[in-house]
Design an enzyme around this catalytic site. Structure first.
Site, PDB file in Angstrom:
ATOM      1  N   GLU A 219      68.370 104.750 -17.072  1.00 32.52           N
ATOM      2  CA  GLU A 219      67.576 105.428 -18.113  1.00 32.52           C
ATOM      3  C   GLU A 219      67.711 104.669 -19.436  1.00 32.52           C
ATOM      4  O   GLU A 219      66.755 104.573 -20.212  1.00 32.52           O
ATOM      5  CB  GLU A 219      68.011 106.887 -18.289  1.00 32.52           C
ATOM      6  CG  GLU A 219      67.850 107.763 -17.047  1.00 32.52           C
ATOM      7  CD  GLU A 219      66.415 107.964 -16.577  1.00 32.52           C
ATOM      8  OE1 GLU A 219      65.479 107.481 -17.237  1.00 32.52           O
ATOM      9  OE2 GLU A 219      66.227 108.607 -15.519  1.00 32.52           O
TER      10      GLU A 219
ATOM     11  N   GLU B 149      62.243 114.110 -14.709  1.00 35.78           N
ATOM     12  CA  GLU B 149      62.036 112.861 -13.957  1.00 35.78           C
ATOM     13  C   GLU B 149      60.668 112.814 -13.262  1.00 35.78           C
ATOM     14  O   GLU B 149      60.054 111.760 -13.177  1.00 35.78           O
ATOM     15  CB  GLU B 149      63.117 112.700 -12.867  1.00 35.78           C
ATOM     16  CG  GLU B 149      64.547 112.678 -13.376  1.00 35.78           C
ATOM     17  CD  GLU B 149      65.020 111.274 -13.741  1.00 35.78           C
ATOM     18  OE1 GLU B 149      64.173 110.363 -13.797  1.00 35.78           O
ATOM     19  OE2 GLU B 149      66.225 111.105 -13.969  1.00 35.78           O
TER      20      GLU B 149
ATOM     21  N   HIS C  48      65.437 101.783 -19.213  1.00 31.00           N
ATOM     22  CA  HIS C  48      64.044 102.198 -19.439  1.00 31.00           C
ATOM     23  C   HIS C  48      63.775 102.369 -20.942  1.00 31.00           C
ATOM     24  O   HIS C  48      62.786 101.864 -21.457  1.00 31.00           O
ATOM     25  CB  HIS C  48      63.736 103.520 -18.731  1.00 31.00           C
ATOM     26  CG  HIS C  48      63.943 103.470 -17.248  1.00 31.00           C
ATOM     27  ND1 HIS C  48      63.984 104.606 -16.468  1.00 31.00           N
ATOM     28  CD2 HIS C  48      64.137 102.441 -16.389  1.00 31.00           C
ATOM     29  CE1 HIS C  48      64.184 104.263 -15.201  1.00 31.00           C
ATOM     30  NE2 HIS C  48      64.282 102.957 -15.137  1.00 31.00           N
TER      31      HIS C  48
ATOM     32  N   ASP D 131      63.619 109.236 -21.939  1.00 32.48           N
ATOM     33  CA  ASP D 131      64.619 108.361 -21.319  1.00 32.48           C
ATOM     34  C   ASP D 131      65.940 108.426 -22.072  1.00 32.48           C
ATOM     35  O   ASP D 131      67.017 108.379 -21.471  1.00 32.48           O
ATOM     36  CB  ASP D 131      64.107 106.913 -21.280  1.00 32.48           C
ATOM     37  CG  ASP D 131      63.186 106.666 -20.086  1.00 32.48           C
ATOM     38  OD1 ASP D 131      63.554 107.063 -18.962  1.00 32.48           O
ATOM     39  OD2 ASP D 131      62.106 106.086 -20.274  1.00 32.48           O
TER      40      ASP D 131
ATOM     41  N   TYR E 260      60.933  99.970 -23.551  1.00 29.40           N
ATOM     42  CA  TYR E 260      59.823 100.285 -24.450  1.00 29.40           C
ATOM     43  C   TYR E 260      59.956  99.505 -25.742  1.00 29.40           C
ATOM     44  O   TYR E 260      58.967  99.038 -26.300  1.00 29.40           O
ATOM     45  CB  TYR E 260      59.756 101.796 -24.724  1.00 29.40           C
ATOM     46  CG  TYR E 260      59.414 102.573 -23.471  1.00 29.40           C
ATOM     47  CD1 TYR E 260      58.156 102.441 -22.882  1.00 29.40           C
ATOM     48  CD2 TYR E 260      60.348 103.401 -22.854  1.00 29.40           C
ATOM     49  CE1 TYR E 260      57.836 103.125 -21.718  1.00 29.40           C
ATOM     50  CE2 TYR E 260      60.038 104.074 -21.688  1.00 29.40           C
ATOM     51  CZ  TYR E 260      58.788 103.938 -21.128  1.00 29.40           C
ATOM     52  OH  TYR E 260      58.476 104.603 -19.976  1.00 29.40           O
TER      53      TYR E 260
ATOM     54  N   GLU F 299      62.295 106.431 -11.447  1.00 26.58           N
ATOM     55  CA  GLU F 299      62.260 107.881 -11.698  1.00 26.58           C
ATOM     56  C   GLU F 299      61.977 108.636 -10.402  1.00 26.58           C
ATOM     57  O   GLU F 299      62.468 109.753 -10.209  1.00 26.58           O
ATOM     58  CB  GLU F 299      61.198 108.255 -12.744  1.00 26.58           C
ATOM     59  CG  GLU F 299      61.233 107.487 -14.062  1.00 26.58           C
ATOM     60  CD  GLU F 299      62.526 107.617 -14.867  1.00 26.58           C
ATOM     61  OE1 GLU F 299      63.532 108.120 -14.336  1.00 26.58           O
ATOM     62  OE2 GLU F 299      62.523 107.183 -16.034  1.00 26.58           O
TER      63      GLU F 299
ATOM     64  N   HIS G 198      65.225 108.972  -8.669  1.00 29.35           N
ATOM     65  CA  HIS G 198      66.049 109.954  -9.384  1.00 29.35           C
ATOM     66  C   HIS G 198      65.612 111.388  -9.051  1.00 29.35           C
ATOM     67  O   HIS G 198      66.435 112.242  -8.738  1.00 29.35           O
ATOM     68  CB  HIS G 198      65.957 109.752 -10.900  1.00 29.35           C
ATOM     69  CG  HIS G 198      66.401 108.389 -11.374  1.00 29.35           C
ATOM     70  ND1 HIS G 198      66.230 107.964 -12.664  1.00 29.35           N
ATOM     71  CD2 HIS G 198      67.008 107.367 -10.716  1.00 29.35           C
ATOM     72  CE1 HIS G 198      66.712 106.721 -12.786  1.00 29.35           C
ATOM     73  NE2 HIS G 198      67.186 106.346 -11.606  1.00 29.35           N
TER      74      HIS G 198
END
Lengths: 323, 141
Positions: A102, A163, A105, A71, A109, A197, A200
Protein backbone atom coordinates in the site's frame (compact mmCIF):
# COMPACT_ATOMS: atom_id res chain seq x y z
CA UNK A 1 -4.46 -10.57 32.34
CA UNK A 2 -1.97 -8.48 30.43
CA UNK A 3 0.90 -9.81 32.59
CA UNK A 4 -0.15 -13.32 31.78
CA UNK A 5 -0.05 -12.58 28.07
CA UNK A 6 3.42 -11.15 28.40
CA UNK A 7 4.76 -14.36 29.90
CA UNK A 8 3.93 -16.24 26.68
CA UNK A 9 7.13 -17.47 25.03
CA UNK A 10 7.82 -15.52 21.85
CA UNK A 11 7.64 -17.91 18.93
CA UNK A 12 9.64 -17.87 15.70
CA UNK A 13 7.47 -18.23 12.63
CA UNK A 14 7.74 -21.64 10.98
CA UNK A 15 6.68 -21.58 7.33
CA UNK A 16 7.17 -25.33 7.17
CA UNK A 17 4.29 -25.89 9.51
CA UNK A 18 1.19 -24.13 8.21
CA UNK A 19 -2.14 -23.84 9.96
CA UNK A 20 -3.77 -22.38 6.87
CA UNK A 21 -2.45 -23.22 3.38
CA UNK A 22 -4.06 -20.03 2.04
CA UNK A 23 -1.43 -17.97 3.92
CA UNK A 24 1.40 -19.47 1.87
CA UNK A 25 -0.58 -19.39 -1.36
CA UNK A 26 -1.26 -15.66 -0.94
CA UNK A 27 2.26 -14.89 0.34
CA UNK A 28 3.66 -16.50 -2.81
CA UNK A 29 1.29 -14.67 -5.07
CA UNK A 30 1.99 -11.28 -3.47
CA UNK A 31 5.75 -11.65 -3.41
CA UNK A 32 5.93 -12.85 -7.03
CA UNK A 33 3.80 -9.86 -8.02
CA UNK A 34 6.12 -7.36 -6.27
CA UNK A 35 6.84 -4.24 -8.33
CA UNK A 36 8.01 -0.65 -8.03
CA UNK A 37 6.82 2.39 -10.01
CA UNK A 38 10.28 2.78 -11.59
CA UNK A 39 9.42 -0.31 -13.66
CA UNK A 40 6.84 1.69 -15.65
CA UNK A 41 8.04 4.25 -18.24
CA UNK A 42 5.64 6.96 -17.11
CA UNK A 43 7.41 9.74 -19.00
CA UNK A 44 6.18 8.19 -22.26
CA UNK A 45 2.80 9.61 -21.26
CA UNK A 46 3.99 13.23 -21.48
CA UNK A 47 2.81 13.79 -25.10
CA UNK A 48 -0.55 12.25 -24.24
CA UNK A 49 -0.86 14.33 -21.07
CA UNK A 50 -0.42 17.41 -23.24
CA UNK A 51 -3.55 16.52 -25.21
CA UNK A 52 -5.80 16.71 -22.11
CA UNK A 53 -7.71 19.91 -21.36
CA UNK A 54 -6.91 21.83 -18.17
CA UNK A 55 -10.07 20.47 -16.61
CA UNK A 56 -9.22 16.88 -17.54
CA UNK A 57 -5.74 17.31 -16.08
CA UNK A 58 -7.11 18.73 -12.85
CA UNK A 59 -9.66 15.92 -12.60
CA UNK A 60 -6.96 13.29 -13.13
CA UNK A 61 -4.65 14.76 -10.48
CA UNK A 62 -7.53 15.05 -8.01
CA UNK A 63 -8.65 11.47 -8.61
CA UNK A 64 -5.09 10.30 -7.97
CA UNK A 65 -4.76 12.26 -4.72
CA UNK A 66 -8.03 10.62 -3.63
CA UNK A 67 -6.53 7.23 -4.35
CA UNK A 68 -3.32 8.24 -2.56
CA UNK A 69 -5.36 9.00 0.56
CA UNK A 70 -6.97 5.54 0.57
CA UNK A 71 -3.60 3.83 0.06
CA UNK A 72 -2.09 5.94 2.84
CA UNK A 73 -4.86 4.87 5.21
CA UNK A 74 -4.51 1.23 4.30
CA UNK A 75 -0.72 1.38 4.69
CA UNK A 76 -0.52 3.20 7.99
CA UNK A 77 -3.77 2.23 9.71
CA UNK A 78 -5.75 -0.45 7.88
CA UNK A 79 -3.35 -3.32 7.40
CA UNK A 80 -1.58 -2.72 10.76
CA UNK A 81 -5.00 -2.68 12.50
CA UNK A 82 -5.70 -6.16 11.13
CA UNK A 83 -2.45 -7.59 12.50
CA UNK A 84 -3.43 -8.04 16.15
CA UNK A 85 -6.52 -9.93 14.91
CA UNK A 86 -4.46 -12.41 12.88
CA UNK A 87 -5.24 -16.04 13.68
CA UNK A 88 -1.95 -17.44 12.38
CA UNK A 89 1.58 -15.97 12.48
CA UNK A 90 1.70 -16.40 8.71
CA UNK A 91 -1.35 -14.18 8.35
CA UNK A 92 0.56 -11.45 10.17
CA UNK A 93 3.41 -11.82 7.69
CA UNK A 94 1.05 -11.54 4.75
CA UNK A 95 -0.42 -8.39 6.29
CA UNK A 96 3.03 -6.81 6.55
CA UNK A 97 3.42 -7.40 2.82
CA UNK A 98 -0.01 -5.87 2.19
CA UNK A 99 0.88 -2.85 4.33
CA UNK A 100 4.14 -2.31 2.48
CA UNK A 101 2.58 -2.64 -0.97
CA UNK A 102 0.00 0.00 0.00
CA UNK A 103 2.95 2.31 0.69
CA UNK A 104 4.32 1.46 -2.78
CA UNK A 105 0.94 2.32 -4.29
CA UNK A 106 0.72 5.63 -2.44
CA UNK A 107 4.28 6.40 -3.52
CA UNK A 108 3.46 5.55 -7.17
CA UNK A 109 0.92 8.34 -7.51
CA UNK A 110 3.62 10.79 -6.54
CA UNK A 111 5.79 9.33 -9.31
CA UNK A 112 2.98 10.01 -11.76
CA UNK A 113 2.65 13.55 -10.42
CA UNK A 114 6.35 14.36 -10.58
CA UNK A 115 6.45 13.05 -14.16
CA UNK A 116 3.40 14.86 -15.48
CA UNK A 117 2.56 17.85 -13.30
CA UNK A 118 3.91 21.09 -11.88
CA UNK A 119 4.54 21.52 -8.14
CA UNK A 120 1.74 24.08 -8.01
CA UNK A 121 -0.76 21.64 -9.53
CA UNK A 122 0.32 18.88 -7.16
CA UNK A 123 0.04 21.08 -4.06
CA UNK A 124 -3.37 22.32 -5.14
CA UNK A 125 -4.62 18.74 -5.56
CA UNK A 126 -3.37 17.61 -2.16
CA UNK A 127 -5.07 20.63 -0.61
CA UNK A 128 -8.26 19.61 -2.43
CA UNK A 129 -8.01 16.07 -1.03
CA UNK A 130 -7.75 17.38 2.52
CA UNK A 131 -10.79 19.62 2.03
CA UNK A 132 -13.14 17.56 -0.12
CA UNK A 133 -16.07 16.59 2.12
CA UNK A 134 -16.95 13.34 0.31
CA UNK A 135 -13.39 12.06 0.22
CA UNK A 136 -12.98 12.92 3.89
CA UNK A 137 -16.33 11.27 4.71
CA UNK A 138 -15.27 7.96 3.21
CA UNK A 139 -11.89 8.13 4.93
CA UNK A 140 -13.64 8.77 8.24
CA UNK A 141 -16.19 5.97 7.80
CA UNK A 142 -13.35 3.49 7.29
CA UNK A 143 -11.08 4.88 10.01
CA UNK A 144 -13.92 4.70 12.56
CA UNK A 145 -14.26 1.00 11.85
CA UNK A 146 -10.51 0.44 12.18
CA UNK A 147 -10.45 2.08 15.63
CA UNK A 148 -8.94 0.01 18.46
CA UNK A 149 -11.44 -2.10 20.35
CA UNK A 150 -13.72 -2.54 17.37
CA UNK A 151 -14.89 -5.98 16.26
CA UNK A 152 -12.10 -7.73 14.26
CA UNK A 153 -14.59 -9.02 11.69
CA UNK A 154 -16.07 -5.55 11.19
CA UNK A 155 -12.57 -4.27 10.52
CA UNK A 156 -12.17 -6.91 7.85
CA UNK A 157 -15.46 -5.85 6.27
CA UNK A 158 -14.27 -2.23 6.12
CA UNK A 159 -10.93 -3.34 4.75
CA UNK A 160 -12.48 -5.40 1.96
CA UNK A 161 -14.79 -2.50 1.07
CA UNK A 162 -11.81 -0.18 0.85
CA UNK A 163 -9.74 -2.63 -1.23
CA UNK A 164 -12.51 -3.90 -3.50
CA UNK A 165 -14.99 -1.02 -3.71
CA UNK A 166 -13.82 2.44 -2.64
CA UNK A 167 -10.86 2.61 -5.01
CA UNK A 168 -12.99 2.13 -8.09
CA UNK A 169 -14.53 5.57 -8.48
CA UNK A 170 -10.89 6.58 -8.95
CA UNK A 171 -9.61 3.61 -10.96
CA UNK A 172 -12.34 4.28 -13.50
CA UNK A 173 -10.59 7.35 -14.87
CA UNK A 174 -7.22 5.83 -15.92
CA UNK A 175 -9.15 2.89 -17.42
CA UNK A 176 -11.28 5.39 -19.32
CA UNK A 177 -8.19 7.25 -20.60
CA UNK A 178 -6.59 3.95 -21.52
CA UNK A 179 -9.67 2.89 -23.52
CA UNK A 180 -9.15 6.09 -25.54
CA UNK A 181 -5.43 5.33 -25.97
CA UNK A 182 -4.45 8.08 -23.50
CA UNK A 183 -2.01 7.85 -20.56
CA UNK A 184 -1.45 4.19 -21.38
CA UNK A 185 1.71 3.84 -19.28
CA UNK A 186 -0.05 5.34 -16.29
CA UNK A 187 -2.82 2.81 -16.92
CA UNK A 188 -0.24 0.00 -16.88
CA UNK A 189 0.88 1.16 -13.45
CA UNK A 190 -2.71 1.43 -12.21
CA UNK A 191 -3.38 -2.12 -13.42
CA UNK A 192 -0.52 -3.31 -11.21
CA UNK A 193 -2.20 -1.60 -8.27
CA UNK A 194 -5.59 -3.09 -9.21
CA UNK A 195 -4.04 -6.55 -9.34
CA UNK A 196 -2.58 -6.14 -5.85
CA UNK A 197 -5.80 -4.75 -4.39
CA UNK A 198 -7.67 -7.73 -5.84
CA UNK A 199 -5.43 -10.15 -3.96
CA UNK A 200 -5.78 -8.07 -0.77
CA UNK A 201 -9.58 -8.00 -1.01
CA UNK A 202 -9.66 -11.71 -1.74
CA UNK A 203 -7.39 -12.63 1.18
CA UNK A 204 -8.97 -10.38 3.79
CA UNK A 205 -12.39 -11.54 2.57
CA UNK A 206 -11.25 -15.13 2.93
CA UNK A 207 -10.08 -14.51 6.51
CA UNK A 208 -13.41 -12.81 7.22
CA UNK A 209 -15.26 -15.93 6.04
CA UNK A 210 -13.18 -18.14 8.37
CA UNK A 211 -14.22 -16.01 11.36
CA UNK A 212 -17.82 -15.63 10.18
CA UNK A 213 -18.43 -19.36 9.83
CA UNK A 214 -17.60 -19.84 13.52
CA UNK A 215 -20.41 -17.51 14.65
CA UNK A 216 -23.91 -18.63 15.56
CA UNK A 217 -26.81 -17.61 13.35
CA UNK A 218 -27.62 -14.44 15.30
CA UNK A 219 -23.98 -13.35 15.20
CA UNK A 220 -23.81 -13.96 11.47
CA UNK A 221 -27.00 -12.01 10.86
CA UNK A 222 -25.74 -9.05 12.89
CA UNK A 223 -22.48 -8.98 10.95
CA UNK A 224 -24.18 -9.32 7.60
CA UNK A 225 -26.54 -6.46 8.45
CA UNK A 226 -23.53 -4.42 9.45
CA UNK A 227 -21.79 -5.17 6.15
CA UNK A 228 -24.77 -4.18 4.03
CA UNK A 229 -25.46 -1.04 6.02
CA UNK A 230 -21.80 0.03 5.76
CA UNK A 231 -21.97 -0.66 2.03
CA UNK A 232 -25.05 1.57 1.72
CA UNK A 233 -23.34 4.32 3.69
CA UNK A 234 -20.22 4.16 1.54
CA UNK A 235 -22.23 3.87 -1.66
CA UNK A 236 -24.09 7.03 -0.77
CA UNK A 237 -20.80 8.89 -0.29
CA UNK A 238 -19.35 7.41 -3.48
CA UNK A 239 -22.34 8.61 -5.47
CA UNK A 240 -21.80 12.19 -4.35
CA UNK A 241 -18.05 11.94 -4.88
CA UNK A 242 -18.63 10.54 -8.37
CA UNK A 243 -21.11 13.27 -9.31
CA UNK A 244 -18.77 16.00 -8.16
CA UNK A 245 -15.84 14.59 -10.12
CA UNK A 246 -17.41 13.24 -13.28
CA UNK A 247 -20.52 15.35 -14.02
CA UNK A 248 -18.62 17.81 -16.17
CA UNK A 249 -17.28 15.08 -18.47
CA UNK A 250 -20.71 13.43 -18.63
CA UNK A 251 -19.32 10.18 -17.24
CA UNK A 252 -21.19 9.96 -13.94
CA UNK A 253 -23.72 7.32 -14.96
CA UNK A 254 -21.03 5.13 -16.48
CA UNK A 255 -18.91 5.39 -13.33
CA UNK A 256 -21.93 4.48 -11.18
CA UNK A 257 -22.39 1.24 -13.09
CA UNK A 258 -18.72 0.51 -12.39
CA UNK A 259 -19.39 1.19 -8.69
CA UNK A 260 -22.28 -1.30 -8.64
CA UNK A 261 -20.16 -3.92 -10.35
CA UNK A 262 -17.34 -3.49 -7.85
CA UNK A 263 -19.65 -3.31 -4.83
CA UNK A 264 -21.01 -6.70 -5.87
CA UNK A 265 -17.51 -8.10 -6.18
CA UNK A 266 -16.54 -6.73 -2.76
CA UNK A 267 -19.56 -8.46 -1.21
CA UNK A 268 -18.62 -11.69 -3.00
CA UNK A 269 -15.14 -11.48 -1.48
CA UNK A 270 -16.87 -11.57 1.91
CA UNK A 271 -18.91 -14.58 0.79
CA UNK A 272 -22.15 -12.59 0.51
CA UNK A 273 -24.51 -12.32 -2.42
CA UNK A 274 -24.51 -9.39 -4.84
CA UNK A 275 -26.48 -6.27 -3.93
CA UNK A 276 -27.01 -4.57 -7.29
CA UNK A 277 -28.98 -6.36 -10.01
CA UNK A 278 -27.26 -7.23 -13.32
CA UNK A 279 -29.08 -4.55 -15.32
CA UNK A 280 -27.35 -1.74 -13.40
CA UNK A 281 -24.02 -3.55 -13.04
CA UNK A 282 -23.06 -4.30 -16.60
CA UNK A 283 -19.94 -2.30 -17.20
CA UNK A 284 -19.25 -0.75 -20.57
CA UNK A 285 -17.15 -3.11 -22.68
CA UNK A 286 -14.38 -0.57 -23.31
CA UNK A 287 -13.73 -0.25 -19.57
CA UNK A 288 -13.75 -4.04 -19.10
CA UNK A 289 -11.30 -4.40 -21.96
CA UNK A 290 -9.07 -1.76 -20.35
CA UNK A 291 -9.16 -3.73 -17.09
CA UNK A 292 -8.20 -7.04 -18.64
CA UNK A 293 -6.72 -6.51 -22.08
CA UNK A 294 -6.56 -9.59 -24.34
CA UNK A 295 -9.12 -11.51 -22.33
CA UNK A 296 -12.50 -11.03 -23.92
CA UNK A 297 -15.48 -12.56 -22.20
CA UNK A 298 -16.24 -15.97 -23.62
CA UNK A 299 -19.76 -17.06 -24.23
CA UNK A 300 -19.59 -20.03 -26.55
CA UNK A 301 -23.12 -20.91 -25.52
CA UNK A 302 -24.63 -17.86 -27.13
CA UNK A 303 -22.10 -17.70 -29.93
CA UNK A 304 -20.10 -14.65 -28.86
CA UNK A 305 -16.39 -14.81 -28.24
CA UNK A 306 -14.06 -17.23 -29.96
CA UNK A 307 -14.64 -20.88 -29.17
CA UNK A 308 -11.30 -22.56 -29.56
CA UNK A 309 -8.83 -20.26 -28.02
CA UNK A 310 -5.40 -18.78 -28.11
CA UNK A 311 -2.37 -19.49 -30.13
CA UNK A 312 -0.38 -17.60 -27.52
CA UNK A 313 2.09 -19.46 -25.31
CA UNK A 314 0.48 -20.51 -22.07
CA UNK A 315 2.28 -20.59 -18.79
CA UNK A 316 2.02 -24.10 -17.42
CA UNK A 317 4.58 -25.97 -15.43
CA UNK A 318 5.16 -28.91 -17.75
CA UNK A 319 6.14 -31.34 -15.05
CA UNK A 320 2.64 -30.99 -13.64
CA UNK A 321 0.93 -32.22 -16.76
CA UNK A 322 1.46 -35.77 -17.94
CA UNK A 323 -0.09 -35.20 -21.33
CA UNK B 1 -34.33 -39.69 -20.50
CA UNK B 2 -33.48 -37.69 -17.41
CA UNK B 3 -32.62 -33.99 -17.32
CA UNK B 4 -30.63 -33.06 -20.41
CA UNK B 5 -27.90 -31.26 -18.47
CA UNK B 6 -24.40 -32.70 -18.73
CA UNK B 7 -22.63 -33.61 -15.48
CA UNK B 8 -20.50 -30.93 -13.87
CA UNK B 9 -17.12 -31.30 -12.23
CA UNK B 10 -15.65 -28.34 -10.38
CA UNK B 11 -12.89 -27.19 -8.12
CA UNK B 12 -13.33 -24.60 -5.38
CA UNK B 13 -10.81 -23.54 -2.76
CA UNK B 14 -11.82 -22.54 0.74
CA UNK B 15 -12.72 -19.04 -0.43
CA UNK B 16 -15.73 -20.79 -1.96
CA UNK B 17 -16.66 -18.61 -4.96
CA UNK B 18 -17.02 -21.47 -7.45
CA UNK B 19 -18.83 -23.59 -4.89
CA UNK B 20 -21.36 -20.79 -4.36
CA UNK B 21 -21.88 -20.53 -8.12
CA UNK B 22 -22.48 -24.27 -8.44
CA UNK B 23 -24.90 -24.23 -5.51
CA UNK B 24 -26.94 -21.45 -7.11
CA UNK B 25 -26.89 -23.25 -10.44
CA UNK B 26 -28.64 -26.15 -8.74
CA UNK B 27 -27.34 -28.88 -11.07
CA UNK B 28 -25.71 -32.19 -10.26
CA UNK B 29 -21.98 -31.58 -9.71
CA UNK B 30 -18.90 -33.31 -8.33
CA UNK B 31 -16.35 -31.32 -6.35
CA UNK B 32 -12.73 -32.28 -6.93
CA UNK B 33 -11.01 -33.25 -3.67
CA UNK B 34 -7.99 -31.35 -2.36
CA UNK B 35 -6.42 -34.52 -0.94
CA UNK B 36 -3.73 -36.07 -3.11
CA UNK B 37 -4.86 -39.65 -2.39
CA UNK B 38 -8.47 -39.12 -3.50
CA UNK B 39 -9.48 -39.43 -7.12
CA UNK B 40 -12.55 -38.66 -9.18
CA UNK B 41 -13.08 -40.93 -12.20
CA UNK B 42 -15.70 -39.85 -14.67
CA UNK B 43 -17.63 -42.39 -16.71
CA UNK B 44 -19.90 -40.02 -18.63
CA UNK B 45 -19.53 -36.68 -20.46
CA UNK B 46 -19.09 -33.64 -18.23
CA UNK B 47 -18.26 -29.95 -18.20
CA UNK B 48 -15.43 -28.73 -15.97
CA UNK B 49 -15.75 -25.48 -14.01
CA UNK B 50 -12.36 -24.17 -12.94
CA UNK B 51 -11.18 -21.07 -11.07
CA UNK B 52 -7.82 -19.38 -11.69
CA UNK B 53 -5.01 -18.91 -9.18
CA UNK B 54 -2.31 -17.38 -11.40
CA UNK B 55 0.43 -15.04 -10.29
CA UNK B 56 1.21 -11.96 -12.41
CA UNK B 57 3.04 -14.09 -14.98
CA UNK B 58 0.25 -16.64 -15.26
CA UNK B 59 2.07 -19.38 -13.34
CA UNK B 60 0.06 -21.77 -11.24
CA UNK B 61 -3.22 -20.80 -12.92
CA UNK B 62 -4.72 -24.30 -12.90
CA UNK B 63 -5.18 -25.76 -9.41
CA UNK B 64 -3.18 -28.93 -8.68
CA UNK B 65 -6.36 -30.89 -7.94
CA UNK B 66 -7.60 -30.14 -11.45
CA UNK B 67 -4.28 -31.13 -13.03
CA UNK B 68 -4.39 -34.45 -11.13
CA UNK B 69 -7.92 -35.01 -12.36
CA UNK B 70 -7.04 -34.25 -15.98
CA UNK B 71 -3.91 -36.37 -15.91
CA UNK B 72 -6.26 -39.35 -15.98
CA UNK B 73 -6.85 -40.07 -19.72
CA UNK B 74 -10.31 -41.51 -19.00
CA UNK B 75 -11.39 -38.20 -17.53
CA UNK B 76 -10.03 -36.34 -20.54
CA UNK B 77 -12.01 -38.65 -22.81
CA UNK B 78 -15.29 -37.40 -21.35
CA UNK B 79 -14.62 -33.68 -21.00
CA UNK B 80 -17.00 -31.70 -23.23
CA UNK B 81 -15.76 -28.23 -22.44
CA UNK B 82 -14.57 -25.93 -19.71
CA UNK B 83 -16.00 -22.91 -17.91
CA UNK B 84 -13.25 -20.64 -16.61
CA UNK B 85 -13.60 -18.28 -13.69
CA UNK B 86 -11.47 -15.53 -12.23
CA UNK B 87 -11.33 -11.82 -11.58
CA UNK B 88 -10.91 -9.22 -14.31
CA UNK B 89 -8.75 -7.25 -11.92
CA UNK B 90 -5.99 -9.73 -12.66
CA UNK B 91 -5.82 -8.34 -16.17
CA UNK B 92 -4.50 -10.68 -18.82
CA UNK B 93 -4.64 -13.71 -16.56
CA UNK B 94 -8.42 -13.35 -16.11
CA UNK B 95 -9.95 -16.85 -16.28
CA UNK B 96 -6.59 -18.11 -17.59
CA UNK B 97 -7.08 -21.62 -16.22
CA UNK B 98 -10.11 -22.06 -18.49
CA UNK B 99 -8.08 -21.02 -21.51
CA UNK B 100 -5.18 -23.34 -20.60
CA UNK B 101 -7.45 -26.34 -20.07
CA UNK B 102 -9.36 -25.65 -23.31
CA UNK B 103 -6.10 -25.65 -25.22
CA UNK B 104 -4.55 -28.63 -23.45
CA UNK B 105 -7.65 -30.81 -23.78
CA UNK B 106 -8.69 -29.46 -27.20
CA UNK B 107 -12.18 -28.62 -26.04
CA UNK B 108 -14.07 -25.31 -26.22
CA UNK B 109 -13.87 -22.68 -23.51
CA UNK B 110 -17.62 -22.48 -23.03
CA UNK B 111 -17.92 -19.46 -20.78
CA UNK B 112 -16.06 -17.24 -18.36
CA UNK B 113 -17.34 -15.44 -15.29
CA UNK B 114 -16.00 -13.52 -12.31
CA UNK B 115 -15.83 -14.73 -8.69
CA UNK B 116 -19.14 -16.34 -7.71
CA UNK B 117 -20.88 -15.16 -10.90
CA UNK B 118 -23.88 -12.87 -11.38
CA UNK B 119 -27.55 -13.79 -11.87
CA UNK B 120 -26.99 -13.23 -15.59
CA UNK B 121 -24.13 -15.74 -15.56
CA UNK B 122 -26.35 -18.31 -13.86
CA UNK B 123 -29.07 -17.90 -16.50
CA UNK B 124 -26.63 -18.09 -19.39
CA UNK B 125 -24.72 -21.08 -18.07
CA UNK B 126 -27.91 -22.99 -17.27
CA UNK B 127 -29.37 -22.46 -20.70
CA UNK B 128 -26.02 -23.13 -22.39
CA UNK B 129 -25.58 -26.39 -20.52
CA UNK B 130 -29.11 -27.42 -21.38
CA UNK B 131 -28.46 -26.87 -25.09
CA UNK B 132 -25.18 -28.73 -24.83
CA UNK B 133 -26.86 -31.61 -22.98
CA UNK B 134 -29.56 -31.89 -25.62
CA UNK B 135 -27.06 -32.00 -28.44
CA UNK B 136 -25.20 -34.72 -26.53
CA UNK B 137 -28.40 -36.77 -26.27
CA UNK B 138 -29.12 -36.47 -29.97
CA UNK B 139 -25.54 -37.42 -30.87
CA UNK B 140 -25.74 -40.44 -28.58
CA UNK B 141 -29.11 -41.53 -30.03
Amino acid sequence: MKDMLETVVPKAINWNRLEDEKDLEVWNRLTVNFWLPEKVPLSNDLPSWGTLTDHEKQLTIRVFTGLTLLDTIQNSVGAPALMPDAITPHEESVLTNIAFMEAVHARSYSSIFSTLCSTKEIDEAFRWSAENPHLQAKAKAILDTYAPGNDPLKRKIASVFLESFLFYSGFYLPMYWSSRAKLTNTADLIRLIIRDEAVHGYYIGYKFQRGYEKLDEAGQQELKDYAFSLMFELYDIENKYTEELYDELGLTEDVKVFLHYNANKALQNLGFEALFPPEVSEVNAAILAALSPDSENHDFFSGSGSSYVIGKAVATEDEDWDF
Amino acid sequence: MTAPFPELVYYSSKSGNTHRFITRLGLSATKLPEEQDQFVNMTEPFVLVCPTYADGEGRGAVPKAVIRFLNNPDNRKFILGVIGTGNRNFGETYALSGRIIAEKCKVPLLYTFELAGTDTDIVRVRSGLETLGRSQCSTAA
